[in-house]
Design a protein around this motif. Structure first.
Motif, PDB file in Angstrom:
ATOM      1  N   PRO A  75       2.368  -1.732 -50.013  1.00 31.43           N
ATOM      2  CA  PRO A  75       1.050  -1.433 -50.056  1.00 31.43           C
ATOM      3  C   PRO A  75       0.460  -0.958 -51.531  1.00 31.43           C
ATOM      4  N   ALA A  76      -0.578  -0.772 -51.873  1.00 33.06           N
ATOM      5  CA  ALA A  76      -1.353  -0.374 -52.828  1.00 33.06           C
ATOM      6  C   ALA A  76      -0.862   1.011 -53.321  1.00 33.06           C
ATOM      7  N   THR A  77      -0.491   1.358 -54.603  1.00 33.05           N
ATOM      8  CA  THR A  77      -0.066   2.799 -55.033  1.00 33.05           C
ATOM      9  C   THR A  77      -1.287   3.520 -54.972  1.00 33.05           C
ATOM     10  N   ALA A  78      -2.745   3.350 -54.872  1.00 29.77           N
ATOM     11  CA  ALA A  78      -3.575   3.987 -54.648  1.00 29.77           C
ATOM     12  C   ALA A  78      -3.497   4.834 -53.259  1.00 29.77           C
ATOM     13  N   CYS A  79      -3.077   3.828 -52.188  1.00 26.70           N
ATOM     14  CA  CYS A  79      -2.852   4.408 -50.998  1.00 26.70           C
ATOM     15  C   CYS A  79      -1.787   5.643 -50.789  1.00 26.70           C
ATOM     16  N   ILE A  80      -0.906   5.428 -51.674  1.00 29.58           N
ATOM     17  CA  ILE A  80       0.276   6.449 -51.511  1.00 29.58           C
ATOM     18  C   ILE A  80      -0.398   7.517 -52.311  1.00 29.58           C
ATOM     19  N   LEU A  81      -1.113   7.479 -53.476  1.00 24.99           N
ATOM     20  CA  LEU A  81      -1.616   8.503 -53.946  1.00 24.99           C
ATOM     21  C   LEU A  81      -2.556   9.320 -53.138  1.00 24.99           C
ATOM     22  N   GLN A  82      -3.268   8.490 -52.460  1.00 27.69           N
ATOM     23  CA  GLN A  82      -4.331   9.081 -51.512  1.00 27.69           C
ATOM     24  C   GLN A  82      -3.651   9.823 -50.513  1.00 27.69           C
ATOM     25  N   ASP A  83      -2.430   9.450 -50.064  1.00 28.28           N
ATOM     26  CA  ASP A  83      -1.705  10.443 -49.070  1.00 28.28           C
ATOM     27  C   ASP A  83      -1.021  11.749 -49.628  1.00 28.28           C
ATOM     28  N   LYS A  84      -0.554  11.375 -50.931  1.00 24.81           N
ATOM     29  CA  LYS A  84       0.071  12.622 -51.673  1.00 24.81           C
ATOM     30  C   LYS A  84      -1.098  13.932 -52.091  1.00 24.81           C
ATOM     31  N   LEU A  85      -2.267  13.258 -52.269  1.00 22.91           N
ATOM     32  CA  LEU A  85      -3.413  14.239 -52.648  1.00 22.91           C
ATOM     33  C   LEU A  85      -3.983  14.893 -51.202  1.00 22.91           C
ATOM     34  N   GLY A  86      -3.790  14.165 -50.142  1.00 22.31           N
ATOM     35  CA  GLY A  86      -4.570  14.461 -49.045  1.00 22.31           C
ATOM     36  C   GLY A  86      -5.952  14.225 -49.121  1.00 22.31           C
ATOM     37  N   ALA A  87      -6.382  13.010 -49.951  1.00 21.14           N
ATOM     38  CA  ALA A  87      -7.733  12.866 -49.882  1.00 21.14           C
ATOM     39  C   ALA A  87      -8.237  12.144 -48.771  1.00 21.14           C
ATOM     40  N   THR A  88      -8.729  12.712 -48.019  1.00 26.03           N
ATOM     41  CA  THR A  88      -8.462  12.066 -46.396  1.00 26.03           C
ATOM     42  C   THR A  88     -10.185  11.420 -46.336  1.00 26.03           C
ATOM     43  N   LYS A  89     -10.739  11.429 -46.940  1.00 25.72           N
ATOM     44  CA  LYS A  89     -12.225  10.801 -46.919  1.00 25.72           C
ATOM     45  C   LYS A  89     -12.134   9.515 -48.091  1.00 25.72           C
ATOM     46  N   ALA A  90     -11.254   9.328 -48.864  1.00 23.24           N
ATOM     47  CA  ALA A  90     -11.266   8.409 -49.690  1.00 23.24           C
ATOM     48  C   ALA A  90     -10.785   6.841 -49.244  1.00 23.24           C
TER      49      ALA A  90
END
Ligand code: UT7
Length: 326
Positions: free
Chosen positions: A89-104
């Motif tokens: 999957p997209a690296t942006a999704c992995i980053l979203q999870d690492k950051l805890g950007a729950t609304k992004a």
């Protein structure tokens, strides 16, 4: 349309430094050849465990802190590069999870070394039209992992890094004014990884033939790079009704000091107006422009009210420029 601005800027480089002297021990090259032909003295190399999202995470945290924002404030995460963690999957999704950007939401953009300029334009569109408010754009690349360390013509050029910005409705800083994007896929063979995608799926044969590493037609890309930098700068100045004298700082993609010198000379712009850090990091692909932007700010090369132009080129061929009023 709303005005759009940059609320925060961040960057990250791995701590491990690979110097030209180190490379002399790895391939048939010299510090003198690398320095005179490229301007590069050293580059950063990620640890074995570090993938694109790990570098992106560090740069993103830095940019979010600069913007005084929390990950949960983000509406969208865009990661650009050429060395994503996985084919999907997209690296942006992995980053979203690492950051805890729950609304992004999260997506990757692949436009070679021009990825950051392309991604900024996408963020601009969402925010200008009022669809989103807070977008994280990260350029992250771990080129050391797709470099053929037996090929002296390429392995001396590249390094690893990440750079990030938080884009929001304009708050008095870093207004995104105008951009210019171009491409010409007929040059695809001049810079590519031949195998690993659906054209040439990975196999023992492709690995034996080292086709999973970057291949570069150096002299051709050099020639193209000079031409398209000039095209992008002239076209964007025209579009923005500005003269080259009104631009305080050009932040070019950092691939080779001779490309920047030649383009500057052809454009009739003093080299001092070009920010240069290729000597320290080599070519870091999609991270190159945001990393240079971050360092230019830290070094106080950009003052409030200055017009700054980002200009890049890369695999595709892609090229483009972005005009920012700081
Ligand atoms: O993000 C975009 C990606 N890439 C770029 O922007 C790269 C653009 N191109 C370049 O920066 C330059 O073309 C290079 C730095 C890659 C090469 O510089 P060049 O001045 O175009 O050299 P060349 O490829 O024409 O090679 C000249 C000579 C060759 O030897 P002969 O055939 O003249 O005997 C090469 O084999 O230099 C030799 N050479 C080296 N010698 C020592 C190539 N690489 C090396 C090396 N050390 N690392």
């Amino acid at each position: 349309m709303r005005k759009v601005g940059i609320a925060g800027v961040g960057a990250y480089v791995p701590s491990k430094i690979l110097t030209n002297k180190d490379l002399e021990k790895m391939v048939d090259t010299t510090d003198e050849w690398i320095t005179t032909r490229t301007g590069i003295k050293e580059r950063r190399i990620a640890d074995d465990w570090q993938a694109s999202s790990d570098l992106a995470f560090q740069a993103a945290q830095c940019a979010l802190a600069d913007a005084r924002m929390e990950p949960k404030d983000l509406d969208l995460i865009i990661v650009c590069g050429v060395t994503f963690d996985y084919p999907f999957p997209a690296t942006a999704c992995i980053l979203q999870d690492k950051l805890g950007a729950t609304k992004a939401g999260a997506m990757d953009i692949e436009a070679g070394c021009t990825g950051f300029i392309y991604s900024l334009s996408v963020a601009y569109g969402y925010i200008a039209t009022g669809i989103y408010d807070n977008i994280l754009v990260v350029g992250s690349d771990v080129l050391s992992k797709i470099t053929d360390w037996q090929d002296r013509s390429t392995c001396i050029l590249f390094g690893d890094a990440a750079g990030a910005v938080v884009v929001t409705p304009f708050q008095g800083q870093g207004e995104l004014l105008n951009f210019y994007l171009r491409s010409d896929g007929s040059y695809k063979d001049d810079l590519l990884i031949p195998a690993g995608g659906s054209r040439n799926p990975p196999s023992h044969k492709t690995v034996d033939e080292r086709l999973h590493y970057m291949k570069l037609n150096g002299p051709e890309v050099f020639r193209l790079a000079v031409r398209v930098i000039e095209d992008a700068v002239v076209a964007l100045l025209e579009r923005a009704h500005l003269s080259k004298e009104e631009i305080s700082l050009f932040i070019p993609h950092q691939a080779n000091i001779r490309i920047i010198q030649t383009a500057a000379r052809n454009l009739g712009i003093p080299l001092e107006k070009f920010f240069i850090n290729v000597n320290l990091y080599g070519n870091t692909s999609a991270a190159s422009i945001p990393l240079a932007f971050y360092e230019a700010l830290k070094e106080d090369r950009i003052k409030k009210g200055d017009y700054v132009m980002l200009v890049g080129f890369g695999a595709g061929l892609t090229w483009g420029a972005y005009l920012i009023k700081w």
